[in-house]
Write a protein that holds these residues in place. Structure first.
Motif, PDB file in Angstrom:
ATOM      1  N   GLY A 220       0.770  -1.230   0.000  1.00 30.50           N
ATOM      2  CA  GLY A 220       0.000   0.000   0.000  1.00 30.50           C
ATOM      3  C   GLY A 220       0.800   1.279   0.000  1.00 30.50           C
ATOM      4  N   ASP A 221       2.068   1.232   0.424  1.00 33.33           N
ATOM      5  CA  ASP A 221       2.895   2.433   0.408  1.00 33.33           C
ATOM      6  C   ASP A 221       4.363   2.023   0.436  1.00 33.33           C
ATOM      7  N   ASN A 222       5.244   3.012   0.323  1.00 39.35           N
ATOM      8  CA  ASN A 222       6.664   2.711   0.253  1.00 39.35           C
ATOM      9  C   ASN A 222       7.299   2.464   1.616  1.00 39.35           C
ATOM     10  N   PHE A 223       6.623   2.816   2.703  1.00 38.52           N
ATOM     11  CA  PHE A 223       7.075   2.349   4.015  1.00 38.52           C
ATOM     12  C   PHE A 223       7.075   0.813   4.029  1.00 38.52           C
ATOM     13  N   GLN A 224       5.965   0.261   3.590  1.00 33.10           N
ATOM     14  CA  GLN A 224       5.801  -1.192   3.543  1.00 33.10           C
ATOM     15  C   GLN A 224       6.797  -1.809   2.558  1.00 33.10           C
ATOM     16  N   LEU A 225       6.935  -1.186   1.387  1.00 34.05           N
ATOM     17  CA  LEU A 225       7.893  -1.672   0.392  1.00 34.05           C
ATOM     18  C   LEU A 225       9.309  -1.672   0.950  1.00 34.05           C
ATOM     19  N   HIS A 226       9.687  -0.606   1.629  1.00 34.06           N
ATOM     20  CA  HIS A 226      11.029  -0.470   2.205  1.00 34.06           C
ATOM     21  C   HIS A 226      11.333  -1.651   3.127  1.00 34.06           C
ATOM     22  N   THR A 227      10.410  -1.944   4.022  1.00 31.99           N
ATOM     23  CA  THR A 227      10.610  -3.038   4.971  1.00 31.99           C
ATOM     24  C   THR A 227      10.745  -4.378   4.257  1.00 31.99           C
ATOM     25  N   LEU A 228       9.854  -4.643   3.296  1.00 36.80           N
ATOM     26  CA  LEU A 228       9.854  -5.934   2.619  1.00 36.80           C
ATOM     27  C   LEU A 228      11.055  -6.083   1.686  1.00 36.80           C
ATOM     28  N   LEU A 229      11.516  -4.995   1.075  1.00 34.56           N
ATOM     29  CA  LEU A 229      12.730  -5.072   0.266  1.00 34.56           C
ATOM     30  C   LEU A 229      13.934  -5.424   1.124  1.00 34.56           C
ATOM     31  N   ALA A 230      14.046  -4.774   2.282  1.00 34.44           N
ATOM     32  CA  ALA A 230      15.171  -5.076   3.172  1.00 34.44           C
ATOM     33  C   ALA A 230      15.171  -6.543   3.567  1.00 34.44           C
ATOM     34  N   ASP A 231      13.992  -7.095   3.773  1.00 36.07           N
ATOM     35  CA  ASP A 231      13.906  -8.501   4.169  1.00 36.07           C
ATOM     36  C   ASP A 231      14.298  -9.432   3.032  1.00 36.07           C
ATOM     37  N   VAL A 232      13.827  -9.154   1.818  1.00 33.50           N
ATOM     38  CA  VAL A 232      14.007 -10.117   0.734  1.00 33.50           C
ATOM     39  C   VAL A 232      15.436 -10.132   0.190  1.00 33.50           C
ATOM     40  N   VAL A 233      16.181  -9.024   0.335  1.00 37.23           N
ATOM     41  CA  VAL A 233      17.572  -9.010  -0.156  1.00 37.23           C
ATOM     42  C   VAL A 233      18.569  -9.309   0.943  1.00 37.23           C
ATOM     43  N   SER A 234      18.093  -9.522   2.159  1.00 39.74           N
ATOM     44  CA  SER A 234      18.986  -9.727   3.291  1.00 39.74           C
ATOM     45  C   SER A 234      19.455 -11.175   3.354  1.00 39.74           C
ATOM     46  N   GLY A 235      20.745 -11.358   3.633  1.00 40.87           N
ATOM     47  CA  GLY A 235      21.269 -12.710   3.781  1.00 40.87           C
ATOM     48  C   GLY A 235      22.770 -12.744   3.592  1.00 40.87           C
ATOM     49  N   PRO A 236      23.334 -13.935   3.568  1.00 37.45           N
ATOM     50  CA  PRO A 236      24.795 -14.080   3.465  1.00 37.45           C
ATOM     51  C   PRO A 236      25.331 -13.557   2.134  1.00 37.45           C
ATOM     52  N   ALA A 237      26.449 -12.879   2.194  1.00 42.42           N
ATOM     53  CA  ALA A 237      27.058 -12.333   0.976  1.00 42.42           C
ATOM     54  C   ALA A 237      27.442 -13.433   0.004  1.00 42.42           C
ATOM     55  N   GLU A 238      27.844 -14.596   0.532  1.00 38.38           N
ATOM     56  CA  GLU A 238      28.249 -15.687  -0.361  1.00 38.38           C
ATOM     57  C   GLU A 238      27.085 -16.251  -1.162  1.00 38.38           C
ATOM     58  N   HIS A 239      25.866 -15.930  -0.717  1.00 35.68           N
ATOM     59  CA  HIS A 239      24.675 -16.341  -1.453  1.00 35.68           C
ATOM     60  C   HIS A 239      24.174 -15.237  -2.383  1.00 35.68           C
ATOM     61  N   GLY A 240      24.949 -14.159  -2.508  1.00 34.52           N
ATOM     62  CA  GLY A 240      24.569 -13.065  -3.389  1.00 34.52           C
ATOM     63  C   GLY A 240      23.641 -12.051  -2.754  1.00 34.52           C
ATOM     64  N   LEU A 241      23.471 -12.112  -1.427  1.00 29.55           N
ATOM     65  CA  LEU A 241      22.556 -11.224  -0.714  1.00 29.55           C
ATOM     66  C   LEU A 241      23.331 -10.156   0.045  1.00 29.55           C
ATOM     67  N   ILE A 242      22.615  -9.335   0.781  1.00 30.92           N
ATOM     68  CA  ILE A 242      23.205  -8.186   1.471  1.00 30.92           C
ATOM     69  C   ILE A 242      23.200  -8.451   2.968  1.00 30.92           C
ATOM     70  N   GLU A 243      24.340  -8.311   3.575  1.00 30.77           N
ATOM     71  CA  GLU A 243      24.447  -8.541   5.016  1.00 30.77           C
ATOM     72  C   GLU A 243      24.198  -7.248   5.781  1.00 30.77           C
ATOM     73  N   GLY A 244      23.694  -7.412   7.010  1.00 27.73           N
ATOM     74  CA  GLY A 244      23.558  -6.274   7.917  1.00 27.73           C
ATOM     75  C   GLY A 244      22.346  -5.400   7.695  1.00 27.73           C
ATOM     76  N   VAL A 245      21.363  -5.852   6.914  1.00 27.44           N
ATOM     77  CA  VAL A 245      20.182  -5.018   6.656  1.00 27.44           C
ATOM     78  C   VAL A 245      18.892  -5.727   7.049  1.00 27.44           C
ATOM     79  N   GLN A 246      18.975  -6.862   7.732  1.00 30.30           N
ATOM     80  CA  GLN A 246      17.793  -7.648   8.067  1.00 30.30           C
ATOM     81  C   GLN A 246      16.891  -6.898   9.040  1.00 30.30           C
ATOM     82  N   PRO A 247      15.648  -6.612   8.642  1.00 28.44           N
ATOM     83  CA  PRO A 247      14.712  -5.976   9.584  1.00 28.44           C
ATOM     84  C   PRO A 247      14.240  -6.979  10.623  1.00 28.44           C
ATOM     85  N   GLU A 248      13.715  -6.455  11.728  1.00 32.96           N
ATOM     86  CA  GLU A 248      13.201  -7.329  12.775  1.00 32.96           C
ATOM     87  C   GLU A 248      12.032  -8.154  12.239  1.00 32.96           C
ATOM     88  N   PRO A 249      11.914  -9.425  12.667  1.00 28.54           N
ATOM     89  CA  PRO A 249      10.818 -10.269  12.170  1.00 28.54           C
ATOM     90  C   PRO A 249       9.441  -9.655  12.398  1.00 28.54           C
TER      91      PRO A 249
END
Length: 348
Positions: A220-249
């Motif tokens: 519904g808005d970019n607040f929501q998008l911001h949170t979900l983007l941070a979650d979906v790209v977060s993960g180990p660098a060796e897996h091609g993801l971004i470390e240190g940006v995981q939002p709280e569950p």
């Protein structure tokens, strides 16, 4: 028992007896309290036929029951056409009311007073130059608009199928656009009509030189998008993801399909979202505002220039937000996209 209530409801509509109509509508809704989804959906589909039998003002009140049936678990899709057609008709009449009001008074049309039974005849009386019956119908449409949009708000939140293929969408958008400047109470509907469903985004992390293709819906808005983007790209660098940006569950659950606990907030932003042309993507906006580059919306993830925080949850609480990582872009494809986007803007 449910068929009995439906038969009585439709007969009352045929007889144009509003007292019996609302009595049977109330009884029908009460009788569905413990009904299974399949039966409830059949009831709602048949209930939707009543709107062709009643005047729009009465239909707007009956629409509240239809929306409540959908919220109770009925399939919203069969209700889409009757509820939207009714709303479109009232919007188009309301545009005529606004024009007639300005012509007669030289003023902007007033906010209707739902608590004043004399409001409609009083407003109709000021539409000089129109036949009495027509003036009353236009004033009644203006007064019924807010109520008529409420079930449409419900079914759109509950059904991604309707959001993706809404009956009479173009006519609805045109009719809403014609009155929205005078009816701020319809802004939630306008926002829902802009929600993207099954939309592919290219997401680029500038500093890590990585790229992703994601698919979003119900956001519904970019607040929501911001949170979900941070979650979906977060993960180990060796897996091609971004470390240190995981939002709280809890933040992710609130932005997707979970309940919101005020104690879970505030949400803290992980990025500065930027479009392909170097302009900031403000959290207060919506994904549909993000400009396209060759037919694809591009979101660049830059470091936040300052700390941002906001309340957890969703603008539309009944609408689950979804995001899916479709693929991690190969390094050469990510580099090609990064070469095409504007440099980070220093000021906005």
């Amino acid at each position: 028992m449910l068929d009995h209530h439906l038969d009585a409801l439709l007969q009352a509509a045929t007889d144009r007896d509003p007292d019996r109509l609302f009595e049977h509508a109330s009884q029908l809704y009460a009788a569905t309290e413990h009904t299974d989804r399949a039966t409830l959906s059949a009831v709602a589909a048949r209930f939707g036929t009543v709107f062709d039998l009643v005047p729009p003002g009465i239909g707007a009140r009956l629409g509240i029951v239809a929306g409540a049936l959908a919220e109770r678990g009925a399939d919203p899709v069969p209700l889409g056409a009757p509820l939207v057609d009714q709303l479109v008709g009232l919007l188009e009449q309301s545009a005529r009311f606004a024009a007639a009001w300005r012509s007669a008074t030289g003023e902007a049309p007033p906010e209707p007073d739902d608590d004043d039974p004399a409001w409609v005849p009083s407003a109709a009386g000021r539409l000089t130059g129109l036949p009495e019956q027509e003036a009353f119908a236009l004033a009644d449409a203006w007064a019924s608009l807010y109520m008529a949009q409420m079930p449409v708000l419900s079914i759109l939140q509950l059904s991604p199928e309707l959001r993706a293929a809404l009956p009479s969408r173009e006519r609805l958008v045109a009719a809403l656009t014609a009155v929205i400047e005078d009816r701020g109470d319809l802004e939630w509907l306008a926002g829902l009509l802009s929600v993207l469903e099954g939309e592919h985004l290219i997401v680029l992390h500038r500093r890590e030189r990585r790229g992703y293709e994601v698919v979003i819906g119900g956001i519904g808005d970019n607040f929501q998008l911001h949170t979900l983007l941070a979650d979906v790209v977060s993960g180990p660098a060796e897996h091609g993801l971004i470390e240190g940006v995981q939002p709280e569950p809890e933040w992710v659950m609130g932005a997707s399909d979970g309940d919101v606990d005020p104690e879970d907030g505030p949400v803290h932003g992980q990025f500065n979202l930027v479009d392909a042309y170097g302009k900031w993507i403000w959290n207060e906006g919506v994904p549909a505002d993000i400009p396209q580059l060759d037919g694809v919306r591009v979101v660049v993830l830059d470091p936040p220039p300052y700390e941002r925080s906001w309340s957890p949850g969703r603008r539309y609480p009944m609408m689950p937000g979804t995001i899916r990582l479709e693929r991690i872009l190969p390094a050469d494809e990510a580099a090609a996209w990064l070469a095409r986007i504007a440099l980070e803007s220093d000021s906005q």
